[in-house]
Enzyme design. Structure first.
Site, PDB file in Angstrom:
ATOM      1  N   THR A 243       0.837  -1.201   0.000  1.00 35.09           N
ATOM      2  CA  THR A 243       0.000   0.000   0.000  1.00 35.09           C
ATOM      3  C   THR A 243       0.874   1.254   0.000  1.00 35.09           C
ATOM      4  O   THR A 243       0.676   2.165  -0.815  1.00 35.09           O
ATOM      5  CB  THR A 243      -0.944  -0.008   1.229  1.00 35.09           C
ATOM      6  OG1 THR A 243      -1.875  -1.080   1.068  1.00 35.09           O
ATOM      7  CG2 THR A 243      -1.699   1.303   1.369  1.00 35.09           C
TER       8      THR A 243
ATOM      9  N   CYS B  43     -11.152  -7.463  -0.488  1.00 34.41           N
ATOM     10  CA  CYS B  43     -10.692  -6.425   0.431  1.00 34.41           C
ATOM     11  C   CYS B  43     -11.827  -5.747   1.161  1.00 34.41           C
ATOM     12  O   CYS B  43     -11.611  -4.835   1.919  1.00 34.41           O
ATOM     13  CB  CYS B  43      -9.870  -5.384  -0.322  1.00 34.41           C
ATOM     14  SG  CYS B  43      -8.115  -5.761  -0.281  1.00 34.41           S
TER      15      CYS B  43
ATOM     16  N   SER C 147       5.069  -7.035  -1.864  1.00 35.54           N
ATOM     17  CA  SER C 147       4.738  -7.189  -0.452  1.00 35.54           C
ATOM     18  C   SER C 147       5.286  -8.502   0.079  1.00 35.54           C
ATOM     19  O   SER C 147       5.283  -9.515  -0.632  1.00 35.54           O
ATOM     20  CB  SER C 147       3.207  -7.165  -0.322  1.00 35.54           C
ATOM     21  OG  SER C 147       2.816  -7.560   0.967  1.00 35.54           O
ATOM     22  N   ALA C 148       5.724  -8.511   1.343  1.00 33.86           N
ATOM     23  CA  ALA C 148       6.287  -9.733   1.934  1.00 33.86           C
ATOM     24  C   ALA C 148       5.213 -10.677   2.464  1.00 33.86           C
ATOM     25  O   ALA C 148       5.346 -11.892   2.358  1.00 33.86           O
ATOM     26  CB  ALA C 148       7.245  -9.364   3.066  1.00 33.86           C
ATOM     27  N   HIS C 149       4.148 -10.131   3.032  1.00 34.25           N
ATOM     28  CA  HIS C 149       3.213 -11.000   3.769  1.00 34.25           C
ATOM     29  C   HIS C 149       2.301 -11.805   2.841  1.00 34.25           C
ATOM     30  O   HIS C 149       1.516 -12.635   3.318  1.00 34.25           O
ATOM     31  CB  HIS C 149       2.404 -10.207   4.797  1.00 34.25           C
ATOM     32  CG  HIS C 149       1.270  -9.412   4.257  1.00 34.25           C
ATOM     33  ND1 HIS C 149      -0.026  -9.860   4.276  1.00 34.25           N
ATOM     34  CD2 HIS C 149       1.233  -8.207   3.681  1.00 34.25           C
ATOM     35  CE1 HIS C 149      -0.821  -8.941   3.733  1.00 34.25           C
ATOM     36  NE2 HIS C 149      -0.083  -7.927   3.368  1.00 34.25           N
TER      37      HIS C 149
ATOM     38  N   THR D 259      13.541   4.638  10.646  1.00 29.20           N
ATOM     39  CA  THR D 259      14.454   3.521  10.860  1.00 29.20           C
ATOM     40  C   THR D 259      13.988   2.317  10.041  1.00 29.20           C
ATOM     41  O   THR D 259      12.822   1.952  10.089  1.00 29.20           O
ATOM     42  CB  THR D 259      14.459   3.138  12.356  1.00 29.20           C
ATOM     43  OG1 THR D 259      14.905   4.273  13.101  1.00 29.20           O
ATOM     44  CG2 THR D 259      15.378   1.960  12.630  1.00 29.20           C
TER      45      THR D 259
END
Lengths: 388, 388
Positions: free
Chosen positions: A71, A327, A200-202, A238
């Site tokens: 996103t 979604c 995206s990783a998830h 960070t």
């Protein structure tokens, strides 16, 4: 038994990903901006993750900017480019089946004075290439077309889209949201002419809270967030070091023996589709069949019943799935994607999306194929629509 | 042995935090927006984290918005309020010793036409309350003053600041960046009159990539990022569920036996300060002494030598510390905070910041007090400035 078939929304984190992250929580916990050993160790990990991920999409030499997810990557790509290029033009092209994330950002851009065109799609969800060709003009600054529809699995002809854009106006940037495909459907950004890619990783058994925008070197993007810059030139704050390490590990696992994995997933998908079509009457497949359908996507409407009821009954039997508009499960609108491909709203309300991953098994599919016909039959018995 | 004394930048994640997160990676991995069981489980976890964290700062009933970190929380607070209230006024007040994250956001707001005043501070870093009182006007929409200076440990009189703002113009919103204090120096947002508070997990032995903006109910904030909204009304994207669970666990551990922990840290801080002052000549303390200094902060200049050289020599002996401007170690400017409190630039270049946490031990402090005098003496021997 349980069957998790909503991998298009989010996935379980692979245990090997957790193991890869662990040292970066408790031992290699330095801040990557700092020049002492613990900082350098973290810095190296982030840079290695960037390089690895870039190579998985043929983007060696591109810049990888880690974000909190796809996103934020979409926001940075769309609003960042729009802000940077607004003096060159105010025209943006996307499609009417994009992920809601992209559509909400486009709404905001419209409210800021940008002119956004939404390409139409055919009944299988493929964008109208003739319309694209006609719409790209001197005023166009950006085209954003998702690589794969997360909802109906359509794999867009991304290289053709890239070529049309370049032929019509080489100054236009091409963004593709690949959250629904990265690690599952291959893409080579150079070959496809993609300038900006969101991932995206998830969605690939990596951690939530990590995504990336991959962008061609030299592209002018304005920040959308402000604050102190750590390693990134554009994205303040960070770095989520364990998250980037986990993202890399998830990508490694996704791309390792990629062809075998794909074959496994396609096997499950086709088993599921054949099983549904052979055992349940009055079903409607959404999206294409064959090689242009994502290996991970199965989406059917079960006529005369509500998707939400199916979802709840499957959940009670340990099976997790999504309704039509994946979604929007707390909102009872029919899916914008199903509407766009011309599905009757009544039929759209009976849609269920099953999304698979490399971690699914034949047993899960067979269990679902055992439970689903019972659930559908029972709900149809109770349905006020049954005599229509 | 090793001594990690840069907890003000980031901290090791507590093993119990990792344990609390683990089930949310591999088992309770649902998307919190979805209505099946795995979704509800994740939803409940996120909501519980919000409630717990709100209570730790007396903010029951306030809204907790999870972000990717304190930087994003600051951005949402400052630019979000500025965008929402720009029709009421264009005046913002902050101080000249804020974290670079806040200062960069203020620069951006200035470039967008907002009028930002930077309060001056005294030699211990306390903001000028008379100046604040004079500056708050009908045009003022927001005041942003950090709770504690991450660099020199000054605990601002936050309740007095809140009262001055309310007395001068009750419509003004008061934001405080508490990244350098949350979980270490108590704050009660109702009592202090704070409307918006930014906090971070990775400064209190929680994971990187998670922060929050806590805001009083009913405050009008515009989004700064766009995309599909999951649980938050303002911040788009899939919630980092394991991250929020880890943030809650880190907060629980920080606030459990809080007084004992504070006593332990103050003991270490004072041991460190006494040790430095008794064993090393020509040192200059930065920031206040006593109860208005953060328990976690020790910051000294070692005259005639460069902070960066000290840092590298300590690192070679396993001790991690920060130089003067903690956030700017790759840039060789003197710290803006030390400049603001009137430290001579030459002296500022010799500053070292040691930041402690509940996980530090007496042994680490004693080891540092053994190594540091040797390092300082050696560097002074080699220093071209030694005869000045």
């Amino acid at each position: 038994m349980d069957a998790y078939l909503d991998n298009g929304n989010t996935t379980p984190v692979d245990k090997r990903v957790v193991e890869a992250m662990e040292p970066y929580f408790t031992e290699k916990y330095g801040h990557p901006l700092f020049i002492y050993s613990k900082g350098k160790e973290a810095h190296t990990a982030v840079e290695e993750s960037k390089d690895y991920i870039a190579e998985t999409v043929g983007a060696k030499g591109y810049s990888v900017m880690f974000t909190s997810g796809a996103t934020e990557a979409n926001d940075l790509a769309l609003r960042g480019v729009a802000k940077a290029k607004h003096t060159e033009g105010n025209h943006i092209i996307t499609s009417n089946i994009e992920n809601p994330s992209v559509l909400r950002i486009c709404e905001e851009l419209e409210s800021e004075g940008f002119d956004v065109d939404y390409l139409e799609v055919d009944e299988d969800g493929f964008v109208d290439l003739d319309q694209l060709q006609k719409l790209v003009s001197e005023k166009t600054i950006l085209v954003s077309i998702g690589h794969v529809s997360g909802e109906i699995g359509t794999i867009q002809p991304i290289s053709k889209i890239g070529k049309i854009i370049r032929d019509e106006n080489p100054a236009v940037l091409f963004h593709s949201n690949a959250a629904a495909s990265y690690g599952r459907v291959p893409i080579d950004v150079r070959e496809a002419g993609v300038d900006l890619l969101s991932i995206s990783a998830h969605k690939i058994h990596g951690p939530k809270g990590v995504g990336a925008l991959i962008s061609k070197e030299g592209i002018d993007i304005e920040p959308v967030n402000y604050g102190y810059l750590s390693l990134s030139e554009l994205r303040p704050g960070t770095e989520n070091v364990p998250g980037t390490v986990g993202f890399q590990k998830a990508a490694e696992l996704a791309f390792e023996n990629f062809e075998n994995k794909t074959e496994h997933i396609i096997g499950l998908r086709d088993r599921m589709m054949n099983g549904i079509e052979n055992s349940i009457p009055d079903v409607v497949l959404h999206g294409p069949k064959g090689k242009n359908r994502s290996p991970t996507n199965v989406n059917y409407s079960f006529k005369n019943i509500e998707g939400e009821s199916i979802l709840m009954h499957l959940d009670a039997r340990g099976i997790s799935v999504a309704t039509g508009s994946a979604c929007a499960t707390r909102k009872l609108e029919p899916s914008h994607v199903l509407t766009a491909i011309g599905v009757d709203p009544v039929v759209a309300h009976g849609a269920i999306r099953f999304t698979l991953s490399r971690m699914n098994t034949e047993e899960e599919i067979d269990y679902t194929l055992e439970v689903l016909p019972e659930v559908v039959e029972k709900l149809r018995e109770m349905s006020p629509m049954k005599n229509r």
